[in-house]
Design a protein around this motif. Structure first.
Motif, PDB file in Angstrom:
ATOM      1  N   VAL A  54      89.366  -5.851  36.924  1.00  0.00           N
ATOM      2  CA  VAL A  54      88.164  -5.024  37.064  1.00  0.00           C
ATOM      3  C   VAL A  54      88.132  -4.392  38.457  1.00  0.00           C
ATOM      4  O   VAL A  54      87.902  -3.186  38.608  1.00  0.00           O
ATOM      5  CB  VAL A  54      86.879  -5.850  36.824  1.00  0.00           C
ATOM      6  CG1 VAL A  54      85.635  -5.083  37.280  1.00  0.00           C
ATOM      7  CG2 VAL A  54      86.747  -6.239  35.362  1.00  0.00           C
ATOM      8  N   LEU A  55      88.367  -5.203  39.481  1.00  0.00           N
ATOM      9  CA  LEU A  55      88.325  -4.688  40.854  1.00  0.00           C
ATOM     10  C   LEU A  55      89.417  -3.657  41.104  1.00  0.00           C
ATOM     11  O   LEU A  55      89.191  -2.642  41.766  1.00  0.00           O
ATOM     12  CB  LEU A  55      88.437  -5.843  41.853  1.00  0.00           C
ATOM     13  CG  LEU A  55      87.290  -6.861  41.812  1.00  0.00           C
ATOM     14  CD1 LEU A  55      87.555  -7.993  42.810  1.00  0.00           C
ATOM     15  CD2 LEU A  55      85.939  -6.217  42.057  1.00  0.00           C
ATOM     16  N   ARG A  56      90.586  -3.885  40.535  1.00  0.00           N
ATOM     17  CA  ARG A  56      91.701  -2.939  40.680  1.00  0.00           C
ATOM     18  C   ARG A  56      91.344  -1.591  40.030  1.00  0.00           C
ATOM     19  O   ARG A  56      91.593  -0.530  40.592  1.00  0.00           O
ATOM     20  CB  ARG A  56      92.956  -3.538  40.032  1.00  0.00           C
ATOM     21  CG  ARG A  56      94.201  -2.712  40.171  1.00  0.00           C
ATOM     22  CD  ARG A  56      95.285  -3.190  39.210  1.00  0.00           C
ATOM     23  NE  ARG A  56      94.860  -3.198  37.823  1.00  0.00           N
ATOM     24  CZ  ARG A  56      94.779  -2.117  37.034  1.00  0.00           C
ATOM     25  NH1 ARG A  56      95.067  -0.934  37.515  1.00  0.00           N
ATOM     26  NH2 ARG A  56      94.401  -2.221  35.779  1.00  0.00           N
ATOM     27  N   ILE A  57      90.715  -1.648  38.854  1.00  0.00           N
ATOM     28  CA  ILE A  57      90.300  -0.428  38.145  1.00  0.00           C
ATOM     29  C   ILE A  57      89.274   0.342  38.984  1.00  0.00           C
ATOM     30  O   ILE A  57      89.380   1.560  39.163  1.00  0.00           O
ATOM     31  CB  ILE A  57      89.736  -0.774  36.755  1.00  0.00           C
ATOM     32  CG1 ILE A  57      90.860  -1.276  35.833  1.00  0.00           C
ATOM     33  CG2 ILE A  57      89.015   0.431  36.130  1.00  0.00           C
ATOM     34  CD1 ILE A  57      90.368  -1.970  34.564  1.00  0.00           C
ATOM     35  N   LEU A  58      88.279  -0.376  39.502  1.00  0.00           N
ATOM     36  CA  LEU A  58      87.233   0.276  40.299  1.00  0.00           C
ATOM     37  C   LEU A  58      87.798   0.890  41.580  1.00  0.00           C
ATOM     38  O   LEU A  58      87.444   2.003  41.964  1.00  0.00           O
ATOM     39  CB  LEU A  58      86.119  -0.724  40.632  1.00  0.00           C
ATOM     40  CG  LEU A  58      85.206  -1.098  39.476  1.00  0.00           C
ATOM     41  CD1 LEU A  58      84.366  -2.312  39.825  1.00  0.00           C
ATOM     42  CD2 LEU A  58      84.327   0.085  39.080  1.00  0.00           C
ATOM     43  N   ARG A  59      88.678   0.163  42.240  1.00  0.00           N
ATOM     44  CA  ARG A  59      89.290   0.703  43.466  1.00  0.00           C
ATOM     45  C   ARG A  59      90.091   1.957  43.136  1.00  0.00           C
ATOM     46  O   ARG A  59      90.014   2.958  43.850  1.00  0.00           O
ATOM     47  CB  ARG A  59      90.188  -0.338  44.133  1.00  0.00           C
ATOM     48  CG  ARG A  59      90.865   0.224  45.387  1.00  0.00           C
ATOM     49  CD  ARG A  59      91.674  -0.790  46.146  1.00  0.00           C
ATOM     50  NE  ARG A  59      92.813  -1.298  45.413  1.00  0.00           N
ATOM     51  CZ  ARG A  59      93.691  -2.161  45.905  1.00  0.00           C
ATOM     52  NH1 ARG A  59      93.542  -2.634  47.135  1.00  0.00           N
ATOM     53  NH2 ARG A  59      94.699  -2.591  45.187  1.00  0.00           N
ATOM     54  N   GLY A  60      90.851   1.914  42.057  1.00  0.00           N
ATOM     55  CA  GLY A  60      91.671   3.063  41.672  1.00  0.00           C
ATOM     56  C   GLY A  60      90.849   4.281  41.299  1.00  0.00           C
ATOM     57  O   GLY A  60      91.239   5.415  41.591  1.00  0.00           O
TER      58      GLY A  60
END
Length: 161
Positions: A54-60
């Protein structure tokens, strides 16, 4: 006929029923090993693989996203995205904002604390990728990805019918 490596690993006396079965069991066995390794890494930072995703998606994305959009982009399907987001919010890694035009839509925003945490994870994550499959050549990695994507096409084309 000689036993396959997987057959030996699983201590299976009889050959697999088909090449398809052997291939899928190889994928599942490999996935399990990789998943466990990444789970161990993310636990060191207080995260599960799904929370990291989830955090990786949001950062991207670089901007707040609707929760259902995040769920649709997850590597592994998560049945309870709300609970997952609740836990991330409790850790102060995401913030929720209701859409003013449509109250049913909830936007999820990554926090500076989460960005700092991801920055700490980036190098160990890359290192683990290298450890797990860095011994394959660039051509082998491309071919592996191509074959796995091809294997999924029967499912993705059937589900869009």
């Amino acid at each position: 006929m000689a036993q396959s490596n997987l057959q030996q690993e699983l201590r299976k006396k009889q050959p697999f029923d088909s090449l398809e079965q052997a291939a899928i069991l190889n994928i599942l066995r490999t996935s399990d090993i990789f998943h466990n390794q990444f789970g161990k890494l993310f636990r060191e930072y207080g995260l599960t693989p799904s929370q990291y995703n989830v955090l990786r998606i949001l950062r991207g994305e670089g901007k707040p996203m609707p929760s259902l959009e995040i769920a649709s982009r997850m590597v592994q399907v998560v049945p309870a995205i709300t609970g997952l987001l609740d836990r991330l919010q409790a850790q102060e890694l995401v913030k929720r904002k209701r859409c003013t035009e449509d109250r049913r839509v909830v936007y999820i925003e990554i926090t500076p604390k989460a960005l700092k945490l991801l920055k700490q994870i980036d190098e160990p994550d890359l290192e683990l990728h290298r450890k797990l499959i860095g011994h394959l050549s660039k051509d082998e990695l491309r071919e592996l990805s191509r074959l796995l994507e091809k294997a999924r096409t029967s499912l993705t084309s059937a589900s869009s019918d």
